[in-house]
Write a protein that holds these residues in place. Structure first.
Motif, PDB file in Angstrom:
ATOM      1  N   ALA A   1      60.454  -8.898  57.295  1.00 44.02           N
ATOM      2  CA  ALA A   1      60.138 -10.319  57.207  1.00 44.02           C
ATOM      3  C   ALA A   1      58.636 -10.502  57.099  1.00 44.02           C
ATOM      4  O   ALA A   1      57.867  -9.827  57.786  1.00 44.02           O
ATOM      5  CB  ALA A   1      60.667 -11.057  58.437  1.00 44.02           C
ATOM      6  N   VAL A   2      58.230 -11.426  56.225  1.00 45.08           N
ATOM      7  CA  VAL A   2      56.822 -11.794  56.097  1.00 45.08           C
ATOM      8  C   VAL A   2      56.689 -13.242  56.551  1.00 45.08           C
ATOM      9  O   VAL A   2      57.356 -14.136  56.016  1.00 45.08           O
ATOM     10  CB  VAL A   2      56.321 -11.639  54.646  1.00 45.08           C
ATOM     11  CG1 VAL A   2      54.845 -12.015  54.549  1.00 45.08           C
ATOM     12  CG2 VAL A   2      56.521 -10.202  54.163  1.00 45.08           C
ATOM     13  N   VAL A   3      55.852 -13.460  57.555  1.00 40.98           N
ATOM     14  CA  VAL A   3      55.665 -14.799  58.112  1.00 40.98           C
ATOM     15  C   VAL A   3      54.183 -15.162  58.031  1.00 40.98           C
ATOM     16  O   VAL A   3      53.318 -14.298  57.937  1.00 40.98           O
ATOM     17  CB  VAL A   3      56.153 -14.886  59.573  1.00 40.98           C
ATOM     18  CG1 VAL A   3      57.623 -14.512  59.669  1.00 40.98           C
ATOM     19  CG2 VAL A   3      55.330 -13.990  60.494  1.00 40.98           C
ATOM     20  N   GLY A   4      53.909 -16.449  58.075  1.00 46.72           N
ATOM     21  CA  GLY A   4      52.530 -16.929  58.019  1.00 46.72           C
ATOM     22  C   GLY A   4      52.516 -18.367  57.567  1.00 46.72           C
ATOM     23  O   GLY A   4      53.539 -18.930  57.167  1.00 46.72           O
TER      24      GLY A   4
ATOM     25  N   LYS B   1      52.384 -15.408  51.215  1.00 40.19           N
ATOM     26  CA  LYS B   1      53.726 -14.836  51.388  1.00 40.19           C
ATOM     27  C   LYS B   1      54.515 -14.866  50.087  1.00 40.19           C
ATOM     28  O   LYS B   1      55.030 -13.839  49.626  1.00 40.19           O
ATOM     29  CB  LYS B   1      54.523 -15.608  52.460  1.00 40.19           C
ATOM     30  CG  LYS B   1      53.856 -15.772  53.796  1.00 40.19           C
ATOM     31  CD  LYS B   1      54.771 -16.402  54.816  1.00 40.19           C
ATOM     32  CE  LYS B   1      55.333 -17.756  54.421  1.00 40.19           C
ATOM     33  NZ  LYS B   1      54.347 -18.806  54.302  1.00 40.19           N
ATOM     34  N   SER B   2      54.649 -16.054  49.500  1.00 40.13           N
ATOM     35  CA  SER B   2      55.479 -16.193  48.299  1.00 40.13           C
ATOM     36  C   SER B   2      54.859 -15.498  47.090  1.00 40.13           C
ATOM     37  O   SER B   2      55.574 -14.954  46.247  1.00 40.13           O
ATOM     38  CB  SER B   2      55.721 -17.676  47.983  1.00 40.13           C
ATOM     39  OG  SER B   2      56.533 -18.271  48.981  1.00 40.13           O
TER      40      SER B   2
ATOM     41  N   ALA C   1      55.836  -8.559  59.160  1.00 43.57           N
ATOM     42  CA  ALA C   1      54.448  -8.557  58.707  1.00 43.57           C
ATOM     43  C   ALA C   1      53.928  -9.989  58.790  1.00 43.57           C
ATOM     44  O   ALA C   1      54.546 -10.906  58.248  1.00 43.57           O
ATOM     45  CB  ALA C   1      54.340  -8.034  57.278  1.00 43.57           C
ATOM     46  N   VAL C   2      52.822 -10.167  59.479  1.00 44.56           N
ATOM     47  CA  VAL C   2      52.232 -11.494  59.654  1.00 44.56           C
ATOM     48  C   VAL C   2      51.065 -11.624  58.684  1.00 44.56           C
ATOM     49  O   VAL C   2      50.119 -10.826  58.728  1.00 44.56           O
ATOM     50  CB  VAL C   2      51.750 -11.705  61.099  1.00 44.56           C
ATOM     51  CG1 VAL C   2      51.190 -13.118  61.272  1.00 44.56           C
ATOM     52  CG2 VAL C   2      52.880 -11.457  62.088  1.00 44.56           C
TER      53      VAL C   2
ATOM     54  N   LEU D   1      58.031 -26.566  56.073  1.00 44.28           N
ATOM     55  CA  LEU D   1      56.748 -26.233  56.685  1.00 44.28           C
ATOM     56  C   LEU D   1      56.842 -25.008  57.580  1.00 44.28           C
ATOM     57  O   LEU D   1      57.830 -24.805  58.281  1.00 44.28           O
ATOM     58  CB  LEU D   1      56.245 -27.418  57.513  1.00 44.28           C
ATOM     59  CG  LEU D   1      56.123 -28.758  56.793  1.00 44.28           C
ATOM     60  CD1 LEU D   1      55.569 -29.806  57.736  1.00 44.28           C
ATOM     61  CD2 LEU D   1      55.242 -28.636  55.555  1.00 44.28           C
ATOM     62  N   ASP D   2      55.784 -24.202  57.562  1.00 45.27           N
ATOM     63  CA  ASP D   2      55.708 -23.109  58.513  1.00 45.27           C
ATOM     64  C   ASP D   2      55.488 -23.672  59.914  1.00 45.27           C
ATOM     65  O   ASP D   2      55.156 -24.852  60.083  1.00 45.27           O
ATOM     66  CB  ASP D   2      54.576 -22.167  58.122  1.00 45.27           C
ATOM     67  CG  ASP D   2      53.237 -22.874  58.045  1.00 45.27           C
ATOM     68  OD1 ASP D   2      52.655 -23.172  59.100  1.00 45.27           O
ATOM     69  OD2 ASP D   2      52.782 -23.140  56.925  1.00 45.27           O
TER      70      ASP D   2
END
Length: 556
Positions: free
Chosen positions: A38-41, A47-48, A225-226, A471-472
Motif C-alpha cells: 500500500a502507498v499512502v500519503g 502516489k497516483s 510505503a508512506v 480526500l486523504d
C-alpha cells in the motif's frame, strides 16, 4: 500471504517529470506475487503518478526515467504505446479513482466489461456474456442481469466503482493496481471488495493499493510505503508502520483519523480559522431572511420511483422523513443504492418527489417551480461526491468560484477576486490554483474546490454528499475541522451523507440509517453506534474496517 523470492513488479530510482518539474523523486518499489503493498500519503504526494508509471499512463508531456521498471521480468523502460496496450488488462489491471470519468457514459456496463475479454481472449460471445455476469456478481452488484444493460450515468457512485473493478479484474491479471478502489463504497460493499481483492491476492496476484483510508490499508496491506512530496519517507511491514511509525509525517497521518474521536475534537494539527469577511457576509444575508424556530430542513413522507430499462418500476425512496435542526449535523448512512443521494437531490430541489414534500427554512421548497426557488437558492448549497463532474469543464478554478460569488451582495469584481483567493486559502489551497483547470488537479484538490464553492454563497444549509470521500486523511481532517468551525461560527446546518462510518460518527448529532429506500433506524450518533436496535444497522457497523493503533491514543 504466499510470495516468491522474485518480485513481479520491481522499480528502482523512479523519477517522473512534468514540464521540467520533477514530481516523483527516486522511488524504489518491489511487489511479490501474493503480496499487497500500500502507498499512502497526502493528495499531490505522487502516489497516483507512481501507480500510473507502472502501466504507462502518466500522460502526455510526462518524462519517466528509472534504473529499473520491470513487470514479470520484462523491462518496460521505453516501451511503445502498442506494447503498453498489450500489457494493460492482460498483464496489469488498473482500477481508477474516478469511476464516472473512467467509464464511457454512452456504453452499457456489460459491453464496457466485455471489451477486455473480447480484445485479449478468444472466448465466444456467449462465454464472454456469462463471464461478465459472474464478474458483476463477484464484485457485489445486485441484479447483474438488469445492471449489465445500464449505462454508468444510471448507476450510483458505488455501483459505478464496482463495475470499474469488474472491468479491471476481467482477465485475472498477475498485477492489479488499485487507486482508491473503495473510495465510493459503503461499509458492506467495501468489505465485499476487500474480500475479493484479498482472494485475488491469495491466488497469487500482486496488488499495489493506493489509498487514503488507513483502516482499509491496515486490513489489506502486507507492507506500507508512506509518500510525501514525491518521496517515500517511511517503508516497512504494515504492523510496524501503523503501530510504531518512525517518521513524524506518518504519525501526523495516523492522528488525523476520525475513528472514535469525539464530536468537536480537532483532527488536524493546524488551527482552522473563518475569515471575518465571511462571517460578515453570512450575517448580512441572514439579516433579511426568515427566522426559523423549528428545523431548517424537513422532509416528510418522501417517495421517488424511477423506471428500469425494461420499463419496470424501481422505488428509490419510499416514505422517508427527516428533520435537520439549526446549527446541527444530520448524518445519513446506508448501503450503495439505499436512496441516500436521491434524498439529497430532493432536499436540494433537483429532483421532485412523487409524494411527500421538502420544506426549507419553514417554507415550501420541493413543490415550488424552479423559477420560484431560484431567489432562495443561496440558502442551500451542495458538496457533491463527484467533484469533477459538477464543474463546467471549460472553466478554470477561479471562474468556478467567481461564478458562485456573483450573486453575493456588495461584492465588486475586485472583491470577488480577493474572495476567491480567501476561499482557496480556507480549504488549504494556494491562490495560484485559481488559474488552473480542475482536470489538472488531484482528486483531493478538486474536492476542496467543491467545498470552497459551496461556502461561497454563505448558505444556511449545506447538503454534503460524500464531501470527504476523495480526500486523504490529513486533508480530510482539515476539511472536517473546517466544517465544524464554520458550523460553530456561522450556525450552518449540514445534511451529511457518507459511507465512512468513522467520519459520520465524528461529525453527526443525529443519524438516519437507510436501507432499500426506507429509513430503518434513527437516533443520536452515540445511540446508533453504541446500541443499534436493527440487525441491518449492526451489520453495517460490523462491516466497517477499523484502525486501532497506539497512534490514535496520543502518540506524538
Amino acid at each position: 500471504m504466499t510470495t516468491t523470492d522474485v518480485p513481479v513488479v520491481s522499480v528502482r530510482n523512479l523519477r517522473v517529470t512534468f514540464a521540467g518539474t520533477q514530481v516523483v523523486h527516486g522511488v524504489d518499489l518491489d511487489i511479490h506475487a501474493g503480496e499487497c503493498v500500500a502507498v499512502v500519503g497526502e493528495s499531490g504526494s505522487g502516489k497516483s503518478v507512481t501507480a500510473r508509471s507502472l502501466i504507462g499512463l502518466t500522460g502526455q508531456g510526462a518524462r519517466v526515467a528509472a534504473d529499473r521498471l520491470d513487470l514479470q521480468g520484462e523491462d518496460l523502460r521505453g516501451a511503445s504505446e502498442s506494447r503498453w496496450r498489450k500489457v494493460r488488462g492482460a498483464g496489469v489491471g488498473y482500477v481508477l479513482q474516478d469511476a464516472l470519468v473512467s467509464l464511457d457514459p454512452l456504453r452499457r456496463i456489460g459491453r464496457e466489461i466485455e471489451d477486455a475479454l473480447r480484445l485479449h481472449t478468444r472466448q465466444p460471445a456467449r462465454r464472454r456474456r456469462e463471464a461478465v455476469l459472474q464478474l458483476l456478481e463477484d464484485v457485489g452488484i445486485p441484479e447483474p442481469g438488469q445492471r449489465v444493460r445500464q449505462r454508468s450515468g444510471e448507476l450510483s457512485g458505488g455501483l459505478r466503482q464496482r463495475a470499474l473493478i469488474a472491468s479491471a479484474i476481467a482477465l485475472r491479471p498477475p498485477v492489479l493496481v488499485a487507486d482508491e478502489p473503495t473510495t465510493a463504497l459503503d461499509a458492506t460493499v467495501q468489505q465485499q471488495i476487500l474480500d475479493l481483492l484479498g482472494r485475488l491476492k491469495d491466488q497469487g496476484s500482486a496488488l499495489l493499493l493506493i489509498s487514503h483510508d488507513l483502516a482499509v490499508v491496515a486490513h489489506m496491506a502486507d507492507r506500507i510505503a508512506v509518500m510525501r512530496a514525491g518521496e517515500i519517507v517511511e517503508h516497512g511491514r504494515a504492523q510496524q508502520v501503523l503501530h510504531d511509525p518512525q517518521h513524524d509525517y506518518t504519525r501526523r497521518l495516523l492522528r488525523a483519523v476520525p475513528t472514535d474521536r469525539p464530536r468537536g475534537t480537532a483532527l488536524a494539527d493546524a488551527p482552522v480559522t473563518v475569515s471575518p469577511r465571511r462571517q460578515e457576509l453570512v450575517a448580512a444575508r441572514r439579516a433579511g431572511g426568515p427566522t426559523v424556530a423549528g428545523p431548517v430542513l424537513v422532509g416528510e413522507g418522501l417517495r421517488k420511483v424511477y423506471r428500469n430499462p425494461d420499463g419496470s418500476p424501481r422505488v428509490a425512496v419510499d416514505d422517508v422523513s427527516f428533520a435537520l435542526a439549526p446549527g446541527t449535523t444530520l448524518g445519513v448512512v446506508g448501503e450503495s443504492g439505499s436512496g441516500k443521494t436521491t434524498v439529497a437531490r430532493m432536499a436540494l430541489g433537483l429532483v421532485r418527489p412523487d409524494a411527500g414534500e421538502v420544506r426549507l427554512l419553514g417554507r415550501p421548497w420541493s413543490v415550488l417551480p424552479e423559477k420560484a426557488r431560484r431567489p432562495h437558492r443561496h440558502h442551500v448549497a451542495a458538496i457533491y461526491q463527484d467533484a469533477l463532474g459538477s464543474f463546467d469543464p471549460r472553466w478554470s478554478v477561479g471562474q468556478i468560484l467567481d461564478d458562485a460569488l456573483i450573486g453575493a451582495d456588495g461584492l465588486s469584481r475586485g472583491d470577488r477576486r480577493d474572495e476567491v483567493a480567501e476561499l482557496l486559502g480556507t480549504v488549504g489551497l494556494s491562490p495560484d490554483v485559481a488559474r488552473r483547470s480542475p482536470r489538472r488537479l488531484s482528486g483531493g484538490q478538486r474536492q476542496r474546490i467543491a467545498i470552497a464553492r459551496a461556502l461561497a454563497s454563505g448558505p444556511d444549509v449545506i447538503v454534503c454528499d460524500e464531501p470527504v470521500s476523495a480526500l486523504d486523511v490529513s486533508i480530510q481532517a482539515q476539511v472536517l475541522d473546517l466544517l465544524d468551525e464554520l458550523q460553530r461560527r456561522l450556525g450552518l446546518s449540514y445534511l451529511f451523507i457518507s459511507h465512512d462510518l468513522g467520519v459520520v460518527r465524528h461529525v453527526s448529532d443525529e443519524i438516519v440509517v437507510m436501507a432499500g429506500g426506507r429509513v430503518v433506524e434513527t437516533g443520536t450518533s452515540e445511540e446508533i453506534f453504541a446500541n443499534p436496535t436493527q440487525e441491518y444497522t449492526r451489520r453495517l457497523l460490523s462491516a466497517a474496517p477499523r484502525l486501532e493503533t497506539p497512534a490514535l491514543k496520543g502518540l506524538s
